[in-house]
Design a protein around this motif. Structure first.
Motif, PDB file in Angstrom:
ATOM      1  N   UNK A   5       0.836  -1.194   0.000  1.00 62.24           N
ATOM      2  CA  UNK A   5       0.000   0.000   0.000  1.00 62.24           C
ATOM      3  C   UNK A   5       0.874   1.248   0.000  1.00 62.24           C
ATOM      4  N   UNK A   6       0.253   2.371  -0.269  1.00 60.58           N
ATOM      5  CA  UNK A   6       0.954   3.651  -0.220  1.00 60.58           C
ATOM      6  C   UNK A   6       1.447   3.905   1.207  1.00 60.58           C
ATOM      7  N   UNK A   7       2.560   4.631   1.358  1.00 63.88           N
ATOM      8  CA  UNK A   7       3.017   4.968   2.713  1.00 63.88           C
ATOM      9  C   UNK A   7       1.920   5.682   3.511  1.00 63.88           C
ATOM     10  N   UNK A   8       1.818   5.312   4.757  1.00 67.26           N
ATOM     11  CA  UNK A   8       0.858   5.877   5.710  1.00 67.26           C
ATOM     12  C   UNK A   8      -0.601   5.649   5.310  1.00 67.26           C
ATOM     13  N   UNK A   9      -0.878   4.662   4.481  1.00 73.27           N
ATOM     14  CA  UNK A   9      -2.260   4.397   4.053  1.00 73.27           C
ATOM     15  C   UNK A   9      -3.166   4.064   5.228  1.00 73.27           C
ATOM     16  N   UNK A  10      -2.617   3.504   6.287  1.00 74.84           N
ATOM     17  CA  UNK A  10      -3.422   3.136   7.460  1.00 74.84           C
ATOM     18  C   UNK A  10      -4.023   4.371   8.137  1.00 74.84           C
ATOM     19  N   UNK A  11      -3.424   5.541   7.936  1.00 70.54           N
ATOM     20  CA  UNK A  11      -3.963   6.760   8.553  1.00 70.54           C
ATOM     21  C   UNK A  11      -5.354   7.108   8.024  1.00 70.54           C
ATOM     22  N   UNK A  12      -5.633   6.722   6.797  1.00 76.01           N
ATOM     23  CA  UNK A  12      -6.947   7.024   6.216  1.00 76.01           C
ATOM     24  C   UNK A  12      -7.899   5.831   6.279  1.00 76.01           C
ATOM     25  N   UNK A  13      -7.497   4.768   6.958  1.00 72.56           N
ATOM     26  CA  UNK A  13      -8.346   3.585   7.122  1.00 72.56           C
ATOM     27  C   UNK A  13      -9.114   3.738   8.438  1.00 72.56           C
ATOM     28  N   UNK A  14     -10.431   3.912   8.375  1.00 73.89           N
ATOM     29  CA  UNK A  14     -11.206   4.118   9.608  1.00 73.89           C
ATOM     30  C   UNK A  14     -11.158   2.924  10.559  1.00 73.89           C
ATOM     31  N   UNK A  18      -5.915   5.471  15.696  1.00 74.58           N
ATOM     32  CA  UNK A  18      -4.735   6.339  15.676  1.00 74.58           C
ATOM     33  C   UNK A  18      -3.653   5.744  16.577  1.00 74.58           C
ATOM     34  N   UNK A  19      -2.406   5.886  16.158  1.00 72.83           N
ATOM     35  CA  UNK A  19      -1.264   5.470  16.967  1.00 72.83           C
ATOM     36  C   UNK A  19      -0.056   6.304  16.574  1.00 72.83           C
ATOM     37  N   UNK A  20       0.887   6.483  17.493  1.00 73.78           N
ATOM     38  CA  UNK A  20       2.090   7.245  17.148  1.00 73.78           C
ATOM     39  C   UNK A  20       2.967   6.426  16.202  1.00 73.78           C
ATOM     40  N   UNK A  21       3.295   6.987  15.059  1.00 70.65           N
ATOM     41  CA  UNK A  21       4.107   6.269  14.074  1.00 70.65           C
ATOM     42  C   UNK A  21       5.386   7.039  13.728  1.00 70.65           C
ATOM     43  N   UNK A  22       5.886   7.774  14.707  1.00 72.99           N
ATOM     44  CA  UNK A  22       7.099   8.571  14.497  1.00 72.99           C
ATOM     45  C   UNK A  22       8.375   7.737  14.613  1.00 72.99           C
TER      46      UNK A  22
END
Length: 152
Positions: A5-14, A18-22
């Motif tokens: 998947x595209x990078x950070x695709x999980x951020x737009x998956x309802x 949310x989790x810290x991904x830094x």
């Protein structure tokens, strides 16, 4: 087979909370003795706390397995989530070793093997890990000294 998947695709998956991904996150089978042992190894050999860890059995772990089209009950691979990109099987393991620095970063030389061979070896170990190393009756629980290294 996991879905790229595209990078950070999980951020737009309802379905993914949310989790810290830094920092890079290692998602592992908390019931597997080998996998839990690996998590403890990472904590011991990563004094700067570069990696966070997450049991696949947690709600977040399950959501991420589903997001990448992996079975959230039968863990065929760990996941390394780094800079929004998910890495699986042998490549995830190599990248974890690299992240630990010397001497562990020498694992990068395993890349001389073609990816299909690396993944076959990984799959062989993964398919037999519970039979060889055992299964824990409960998920690995970090001690107070490791608590900040783990996501829930």
């Amino acid at each position: 087979m996991p879905i790229a998947r595209e990078p950070y695709s999980y951020r737009s998956d309802p379905a993914v909370p949310f989790f810290p991904d830094d920092r890079p996150i290692i998602i592992f089978d908390g019931h597997c003795a080998l996998c839990s042992g690996w998590a403890q190894f990472v904590v011991r050999h990563d004094p700067q706390g570069k990696f966070r860890l997450l049991a696949a059995q947690s709600p977040l772990g399950q959501a991420l397995y589903r997001h990448y089209a992996l079975d959230p009950e039968d863990y065929e691979t760990n996941i390394l989530l780094a800079q929004g990109i998910a890495w699986f099987k042998a490549e995830s393991s190599i990248r974890m070793f690299e992240g630990l620095g010397p001497p562990w970063s020498c694992a990068r030389f395993v890349r001389v093997l073609p990816p299909v061979i690396r993944d076959r070896i990984y799959e062989l170990v993964a398919a037999n890990r519970l039979r060889i190393f055992g299964r824990q009756t409960s998920c690995f629980v970090p001690g107070p000294d490791m608590k900040e290294r783990f996501l829930e």
